[in-house]
Write an enzyme that holds these catalytic residues in place. Structure first.
Site, PDB file in Angstrom:
ATOM      1  N   CYS A 390      46.089  38.289  43.209  1.00  0.00           N
ATOM      2  CA  CYS A 390      45.074  37.365  43.175  1.00  0.00           C
ATOM      3  C   CYS A 390      45.152  36.295  44.221  1.00  0.00           C
ATOM      4  O   CYS A 390      44.828  36.487  45.399  1.00  0.00           O
ATOM      5  CB  CYS A 390      45.409  36.561  41.710  1.00  0.00           C
ATOM      6  N   HIS A 515      44.619  41.644  38.301  1.00  0.00           N
ATOM      7  CA  HIS A 515      45.632  41.403  37.918  1.00  0.00           C
ATOM      8  C   HIS A 515      46.219  42.781  37.023  1.00  0.00           C
ATOM      9  O   HIS A 515      46.364  42.747  35.960  1.00  0.00           O
ATOM     10  CB  HIS A 515      46.102  40.067  36.835  1.00  0.00           C
ATOM     11  N   GLU A 517      49.105  43.938  36.414  1.00  0.00           N
ATOM     12  CA  GLU A 517      50.337  43.758  35.514  1.00  0.00           C
ATOM     13  C   GLU A 517      49.950  43.635  34.141  1.00  0.00           C
ATOM     14  O   GLU A 517      50.784  44.005  33.189  1.00  0.00           O
ATOM     15  CB  GLU A 517      50.973  42.627  35.907  1.00  0.00           C
TER      16      GLU A 517
END
Length: 541
Positions: A390, A515, A517
């Protein structure tokens, strides 16, 4: 046979916490959810947060930790990340209820005239709205069992309307609702004993407002002994066999196994009249073993501006844990505050010389950005495996523009609105935004990967979906110049936003606006984090 029962009413597990905050309610809720889902029971989990904010999106990370983003773009409490990772479900905006959401809805109804003639009060109007939102979450997910975690600590004034609401629910649901209380029993090392008095007081407070817990989970440094269990039972009116011990373990992923070994699933299913079934937890046991048995240590440096509170980057930390388990390694995470690197070249070199891989973390605002940019320049020039997430992705573009394109003043307009070379600029649709809450580019977005690129090889697909949370993008006016200088744009959105960049002549230099994750799971780690760790080990993708 599955428990699925389309004509049955949903059942509820209400989880409260006592003595202090951060006692582990989220991990307990996620653990119980995982154990029940492994028995073919449809599960959803609701996090109730008593703060007046409508959602977590506008909070400083130091105040509340990570903002977890769901597939549908809700900015939520970090505990929803626990739920998704442990249980293997995707939650939605309905799974995070805040006092702000509740009061906002009640006030809107009052303005529309839905309460005409009535004095709008906490009881019954606010409590009815809370109950309605809890039930809505169950309906949307078609859940057999709805687990509800009440945030905060019993005794907090903010939590009282929510506790009153679930007390009222018990009257209607009767045997379809179970109360689980999680509370701390401090361990006194000097005397070698557990102190149960604080827990007893928290249960007394619960009972004072009309809630009798059905099960108690005792958080403690050491396992609960029988004498302490009996004492707790005596003063809380909960049988010893319904008191469970959640003691300190090496990883939170062990907690479901600890609770299951004490028979918690069987107790809950019996109380809720759910047919008993067995669960296969072999893969979970193997995963936990892999976390402990890694045969190689890899030094991963994480550079951010909120590293003093690790919960700010919880999903990234967990994604690295999932990826390391699949590779049977032990990641040593070195957290570095980016502001410390801005005027200290010696410290930068000292840190980087020990790094097997470097992640530049997400964030907002000007503070610490030059430290991140210096770190990116160092890893690019010294060929250290790099992953930018990001804001880390955006600053990688800024660094490349400054050093390779020689645009010395290049920057993001977020950092310097008057920069001569705005290589990162606000998204067009963000320029019309008035309110800041819940208005970023959020949730799952389609990404088209360049065939033959590193990103394409990592994901094994040309089209992927990852979650997002940002207002700024790579300025389209600089895309051609960046590419001509050697920066590969390896992923774009359907409308042309740059999503992935990479440098193919490096060991690993990949950054993404997304993102990944948020979608990582213990048994299905994010491909991007796995590939980054492979490169950090010196292995090919």
């Amino acid at each position: 046979m599955p428990f699925y029962c389309d004509y049955c009413l949903a059942k509820y597990i209400i989880i409260t916490g006592g003595v202090l905050s951060s006692v582990g309610k989220g991990t307990v809720a996620a653990s119980i959810g995982m154990l029940l889902k492994r028995r073919n029971i449809r599960i959803t989990v609701v996090k109730v947060d008593p703060y007046i904010n409508v959602d977590a999106g506008t909070m400083n990370p130091y105040m509340h930790g990570e903002v977890f983003v769901t597939e549908d773009g809700a900015e939520t409490d970090l505990d929803l990340g626990h739920y998704e990772r442990f249980i293997g479900i995707n939650v939605t905006k309905y799974n995070n209820i805040t006092a702000g959401k509740v009061y906002f809805e009640v006030i809107n109804k009052e303005r529309k005239g839905e309460y005409l003639g009535q004095t709008v009060q906490i009881i019954p109007h606010v409590t009815r709205e809370i109950i309605s939102m809890i039930k809505k979450a169950g309906e949307v997910s078609n859940a057999d069992v709805v687990i509800v975690e009440i945030g905060g600590t019993v005794g907090d004034i903010e939590s009282l309307p929510f506790l009153e609401a679930v007390r009222q629910m018990k009257l209607d649901e009767e045997n379809n609702l179970v109360f689980v209380h999680v509370a701390l029993a401090p361990y006194m090392k000097v005397t070698g004993e557990l102190k149960t008095k604080p827990l007893q007081h928290s249960v007394q407070e619960l009972r004072r407002i009309g809630i009798q817990p059905d099960l108690i989970i005792v958080r403690s440094e050491v396992a609960l002994d029988q004498e302490s269990r009996n004492k707790i039972a005596l003063f809380t009116n909960v049988k010893p066999s319904f008191i469970f011990s959640s003691y300190d373990v090496a990883t939170p992923y062990e907690v479901p196994l600890v609770l299951e070994n004490q028979g918690i699933s069987e107790k809950i299913m019996k109380m809720l009249d759910i047919p008993k079934t067995d669960a296969n937890l072999d893969d979970w046991v193997n995963f936990v073993s892999s976390l402990k048995d890694g045969d190689r240590e890899v030094n991963i440096v994480l550079i951010g501006k909120y590293t003093k509170l690790k919960d700010t980057y919880m999903s990234i930390r967990e994604a690295l844990i999932h990826a390391s388990a699949s590779l049977h390694i032990k990641p040593k995470l070195v957290w570095v505050e980016s502001t410390d690197l801005e005027d200290n070249d010696e410290k930068l070199k000292e840190i980087m010389d020990k790094a097997d891989g470097v992640i530049v973390l997400p964030g907002f605002g000007a503070r610490g950005t030059e430290g991140k940019i210096k770190a990116i320049k160092y890893v690019r020039e010294n060929n250290i495996p790099f992953l930018g997430i990001c804001f880390g992705f955006q600053l990688a573009v800024v660094e490349f523009a400054r050093d390779v394109l020689s645009l010395k003043d290049a920057n993001s307009t977020e950092i310097n609105p008057s920069t001569t070379y705005p290589v990162i600029t606000m998204l067009d649709d963000q320029k019309r935004v008035v309110q800041v809450g819940g208005t970023m580019r959020l949730g799952s977005q389609k990404i088209i990967l360049k065939e033959g690129s590193i990103a394409n090889k990592i994901y094994g697909s040309k089209v992927i979906y990852e979650r997002h949370r940002h207002r700024y993008e790579v300025n389209p006016e600089y895309v051609d110049a960046l590419q001509k200088a050697g920066l590969v744009i390896s992923g774009v959105s359907e409308n042309g936003l740059v999503e992935f960049i990479e440098l193919p002549n490096k060991k690993f230099f990949v950054a993404t606006q997304a993102h990944p994750e948020f979608k990582s799971r213990p048994m299905s780690p994010s491909p991007l984090y796995v590939s980054f760790l492979k490169a950090s080990m010196g292995k090919d993708l």
